[in-house]
Design an enzyme around this catalytic site. Structure first.
Site, PDB file in Angstrom:
ATOM      1  N   ALA A   1      -2.162 -12.232  52.658  1.00 32.71           N
ATOM      2  CA  ALA A   1      -3.200 -12.417  51.637  1.00 32.71           C
ATOM      3  C   ALA A   1      -3.137 -13.863  51.178  1.00 32.71           C
ATOM      4  O   ALA A   1      -2.167 -14.557  51.458  1.00 32.71           O
ATOM      5  CB  ALA A   1      -2.962 -11.482  50.443  1.00 32.71           C
TER       6      ALA A   1
ATOM      7  N   GLU B   1      -0.643 -11.745  44.358  1.00 32.83           N
ATOM      8  CA  GLU B   1      -1.757 -12.705  44.397  1.00 32.83           C
ATOM      9  C   GLU B   1      -2.295 -12.984  42.993  1.00 32.83           C
ATOM     10  O   GLU B   1      -2.613 -14.124  42.654  1.00 32.83           O
ATOM     11  CB  GLU B   1      -2.885 -12.192  45.307  1.00 32.83           C
ATOM     12  CG  GLU B   1      -2.464 -11.904  46.754  1.00 32.83           C
ATOM     13  CD  GLU B   1      -1.670 -13.024  47.404  1.00 32.83           C
ATOM     14  OE1 GLU B   1      -1.940 -14.207  47.100  1.00 32.83           O
ATOM     15  OE2 GLU B   1      -0.759 -12.730  48.204  1.00 32.83           O
TER      16      GLU B   1
ATOM     17  N   GLU C   1      -4.146 -16.442  47.681  1.00 33.51           N
ATOM     18  CA  GLU C   1      -4.500 -16.407  46.265  1.00 33.51           C
ATOM     19  C   GLU C   1      -5.618 -17.361  45.870  1.00 33.51           C
ATOM     20  O   GLU C   1      -5.580 -17.935  44.774  1.00 33.51           O
ATOM     21  CB  GLU C   1      -3.255 -16.721  45.436  1.00 33.51           C
ATOM     22  CG  GLU C   1      -2.735 -18.156  45.514  1.00 33.51           C
ATOM     23  CD  GLU C   1      -1.704 -18.457  46.582  1.00 33.51           C
ATOM     24  OE1 GLU C   1      -1.042 -19.493  46.494  1.00 33.51           O
ATOM     25  OE2 GLU C   1      -1.566 -17.661  47.536  1.00 33.51           O
TER      26      GLU C   1
END
Length: 896
Positions: free
Chosen positions: A273, A309, A275
């Site tokens: 992922a 995140e 951020e």
């Protein structure tokens, strides 16, 4: 070559318009994007050279034949451009001027350019997926760490914060997203509100035909493929995002800095992922959750990654570290508080305890090698994009999380939060170095009269500026407590003389929480030098246990008398010893044995009590450690007695869960019980418990008979699929493959992907490896996992090593660039290496590819060589002792 920007030009804002083409260009056949950009910057010191990052962009020549044009803000005149050129090695557009820029004056640089919307998962790139038989194209982005320069010319360093005015031109029927809210939608033009002042690596731009699930009160949206959203796969993420944002607003004592929070699940994505401020991107497996097919492990992954995140929205995005040499503070911090945020969203799961298994124990293994490195590197040693990428490793994330957890523990959480909040307020919208945080924490310490043996920076520096960690040895006969740098290989020499080792000499200021028998001492005892005496720790007939709940980043050893008393306690009533410490005793003992500080037999004895243990953490700790024995010895005569012993220990656990779930008719209530049920089934099936193997076979067969109805609970699928594929033949494998190709949920696909590597049939494994070279069979981002999963299988070890050697050149220079994790490929395929012949093959492989080099896998190759040498030694020293011990346990079993 100069890689770093000079500080004489400082950007203020960018105006960017980008237009991705979601169809191939008729002339070149490539997917392209076009763009225009203006950057306004201030000149701080007169100069006739402008350096701005640019990579893989083609510029439209201006009327006078240059790649860009320059104007002065506020009507004054700018020097003429003499020449412009691209410096490929350093990724700069260089602009040489006829005169000098004036200090204090602002200028604007204008450019028009074209780039390729490639499928390389970097910068502005394309992701493809199929829906209802139609191929769909998404234009998406990954700017972090150094790819904004592949999207538009920019000052691409984290300290060069600016405001971004973004416009996207996109095809009808698509939606455009970026960091800010969109405020103007003309025909296919979406303009976004100006961003806050932020770093280039946090920008995000996406054009897709995705849809979202949203929450009205504050704009929280979860975006994904239409089918995934319609099937409700975004609901869990939506339900936890609000509470997690609330938690962090309160934890930081600062309200969420943006007007909206978008999170989007992408079919192709390099990291887990990213951020990006206000538009967080995820791999589908990490954001989407389908109650019908996803396990509680998937659910935990989703809630902790979202928390990680969102923690960055303040720590990392609002306040950003000046340079990548201190990445650990950003990533370690988000990793630590992700457990707190996730725990707030799922309070019944005891998530905070799991950091010990998932981060602390995991990173101990790496940080006890001589090839480890300190958390903070010297700034001038990290300049190349690949050096920056290498910073994102287990040390940064997991050791970072572990030492920050220790810090929060000895300061107390309220004091830690107070210092953190003042740090974030003080540096909002700007940049810091790590020592800035220590200063703010020190102030909180003074404000609250916390008693510490030294200042915060003096306590933290040895943990941060030198690699490794100590083993603390408690001699309960004398009360002497000592510390020593813990290395897995006792004969290895530490050659990495980092800047600071000279001053710290591998000594630390160590906070010790401890207990005697069942009494926990309320005050921390500090070990401030190489050795000291704590007379309270003389125990007589009692046992002493140090590092309660493993809040400290260190291992613990004892005199043999104390080990014996701890064993006696484990076998008479193990629950008197705190749960996390039962896991610690196992993990510490096995690792102390690896380092030859205790005998291998002593380590194995920590597993004897497990026949009475039903909790997840100690079992997981034992299985993690026995896995090394498996890797080292499963191709030798130790294999069978070891299988027999583990089967004997796990059978009561298997029956405990059979009973708890009324003969497997439902899953346990408790989150970690659900994990341990999986351990019980996986281990019992793998070690040949007939009842378990029959159960797996029956379930899998039922599924093959009615493919549309899968009778296996999502939690148990990984275990059952693997067991059934291992016991089965081509029919089971082909069924698994067809289910993988048709899986509509990413987490289900990923379970099948791993299970297909469990086959005992070498022909099937060969075929599976060959699929990784064909992206229509296996997505590039998944190829690494397939090859390492085959290597993890006893039957696939040699096949995957042969495959990697034959294909390395092609994978490394052509096929896998940008989407393969070469570091995990090397470490996965060499994990079992433990013979001189394998070491020689590895040395030959390194020599053969010396010319091309190993890029981001360079460190992994060094670690593989070091690990193989250590493994060879370990097998030579321990094999007979281990064989004798397992055999004696089994013969007792046969006599019973």
């Amino acid at each position: 070559f100069r890689f770093r920007l000079s500080l004489v030009l400082v950007p203020e804002f960018y105006n960017i318009t980008l237009r991705p083409r979601l169809r191939p260009d008729p002339n070149s056949g490539l997917f392209l994007f076009t763009g225009r950009s203006v950057v306004q910057f201030e000149c701080l010191e007169a100069t006739d050279l402008i350096l701005i990052h640019s990579n893989k962009l083609n510029y439209t020549q201006t009327a006078d034949g240059h790649a860009a044009s320059l104007t002065a803000a506020g009507g004054s005149s700018a020097p003429e451009i003499r020449s412009t050129w691209l410096q490929l090695k350093t990724q700069y557009l260089v602009i040489e001027l006829n005169g000098k820029l004036t200090a204090g004056q602002k200028y604007q640089l204008h450019a028009a350019f074209t780039g390729e919307l490639a499928d390389d998962l970097a910068g502005f790139y394309r992701s493809e997926y199929e829906e209802d038989g139609v191929r769909k194209i998404v234009a998406t982005s990954q700017m972090h760490p150094t790819h904004a320069r592949k999207t538009f010319p920019c000052f691409d360093e984290p300290a060069m914060k600016a405001v971004f005015h973004m416009t996207l031109i996109h095809p009808p029927g698509t939606v455009a997203l970026s960091n800010g809210s969109s405020f103007e939608l003309l025909m296919q033009h979406t303009r976004f509100e100006p961003t806050k002042k932020m770093s280039t690596y946090l920008l995000a731009i996406i054009v897709s035909d995705f849809t979202n699930k949203s929450q009205k009160c504050f704009q929280i949206r979860i975006w994904a493929r239409r089918k995934a959203i319609e099937a409700g796969q975004g609901n869990y993420a939506l339900n936890v995002t609000g509470p997690i944002l609330d938690f962090f607003q309160s934890y930081y004592n600062i309200s969420y800095p943006l007007t909206k929070s978008d999170q989007i699940a992408l079919p192709d994505f390099y990291f887990g992922a990213m951020e990006n401020w206000g538009l967080v991107t995820y791999r589908e497996t990490n954001l989407l959750y389908d109650p019908d097919t996803s396990s509680n492990r998937n659910k935990e992954t989703t809630v902790t990654i979202i928390a990680h995140e969102l923690a960055h929205m303040w720590f990392g995005n609002l306040v950003t570290l000046r340079w990548w040499n201190e990445v650990w503070l950003n990533e370690g911090f988000a990793s630590y508080v992700s457990y707190l945020g996730a725990d707030y969203a799922e309070p019944d799961w005891n998530l905070k305890d799991l950091i010990v298994l998932d981060d602390v124990h995991k990173v101990f293994a790496v940080d006890a090698l001589t090839s480890s490195h300190p958390l903070t590197s010297k700034e001038d040693s990290i300049v190349l994009p690949e050096q920056i990428m290498e910073q994102f490793d287990t040390i940064s994330y997991s050791k970072g999380a572990a030492v920050l957890r220790m810090l929060s523990d000895f300061l107390s959480e309220p004091v830690f939060k107070q210092g953190l909040s003042s740090y974030l307020r003080d540096f909002s919208y700007s940049n810091t170095v790590g020592s800035d945080l220590w200063i703010h924490l020190e102030k909180a310490v003074k404000d609250n009269n916390v008693s510490l043996p030294r200042r915060v920076d003096a306590i933290m520096n040895p943990w941060v500026l030198q690699m490794g960690f100590p083993v603390v040895t408690v001699d309960t006969s004398t009360g002497k407590v000592s510390q020593k740098h813990f290395l897995l290989d006792p004969e290895s020499n530490v050659t990495v003389m980092s800047l600071h080792v000279v001053s710290f000499r591998y000594e630390w200021t160590v906070p010790v929480h401890w207990m005697k028998d069942a009494d926990v001492h309320e005050h921390i005892w500090w070990l401030k030098e190489k050795e000291a005496v704590n007379l309270d720790m003389r125990s007589g007939s009692s046992w002493v246990l140090a590092n309660i709940n493993v809040t400290g980043y260190y291992r613990v050893n004892y005199d043999l008398g104390n080990w014996e008393r701890l064993f006696a306690q484990l076998s008479s009533d193990h629950q008197v010893i705190p749960l996390i410490n039962r896991a610690q005793l196992v993990d510490d003992a096995f690792n102390l044995a690896r380092a030859q500080l205790v005998s291998t037999t002593l380590a194995l004895r920590t597993t004897l009590y497990l026949s009475q243990e039903t909790e997840y953490m100690p079992w997981q700790s034992a299985l993690n450690n026995l896995q090394y024995y498996d890797l080292m010895l499963d191709r030798t005569e130790v294999y069978q007695p070891m299988q027999d012993y583990i089967r004997k220990q796990v059978t009561p656990l298997f029956l405990h869960f059979k009973n708890l779930t009324s003969n497997w008719s439902h899953v346990p209530e408790d989150h970690t019980d659900q994990y341990n049920q999986v351990n019980a089934v996986l281990t019992a099936c793998r070690t040949g418990l007939t009842e378990c193997q029959n159960l797996s076979r029956t379930w899998f067969r039922q599924w093959m008979e009615t493919p549309s109805h899968n009778p296996i609970h999502p939690n148990l699928r990984s275990a059952v699929y693997c067991s059934a594929v291992a016991a089965g033949g081509p029919a089971e494998w082909d069924f698994g493959w067809s289910q993988f190709k048709n899986a509509s949920v990413a987490s289900e696909a990923s379970k099948l992907l791993t299970a297909l590597a469990c086959s005992a049939d070498t022909e099937l494994l060969r075929r599976y490896l060959s699929y990784t070279l064909n992206s229509s069979m296996i997505r590039k981002q998944d190829a690494t996992s397939v090859i390492t999963a085959v290597a993890a299988n006893r039957a696939g070890q040699n096949l995957s090593w042969d495959f990697l050697r034959v294909q390395w050149e092609f994978l490394f220079t052509d096929y896998g660039v940008g989407s393969f994790s070469f570091a995990s490929l090397i470490s996965g395929v060499t994990a079992r290496f433990s013979t001189p012949a394998e070491l020689q093959q590895l040395l030959d492989f390194v020599e053969e590819h010396e010319a091309t080099g190993f890029g981001s896998a360079t460190l992994a190759v060094d670690q593989a060589l070091e690990r193989t040498e250590a493994n060879i030694k370990w097998v030579q020293q321990n094999k007979l002792e281990v064989l004798d011990w397992f055999s004696s346990q089994i013969s007792e079993l046969q006599q019973d």
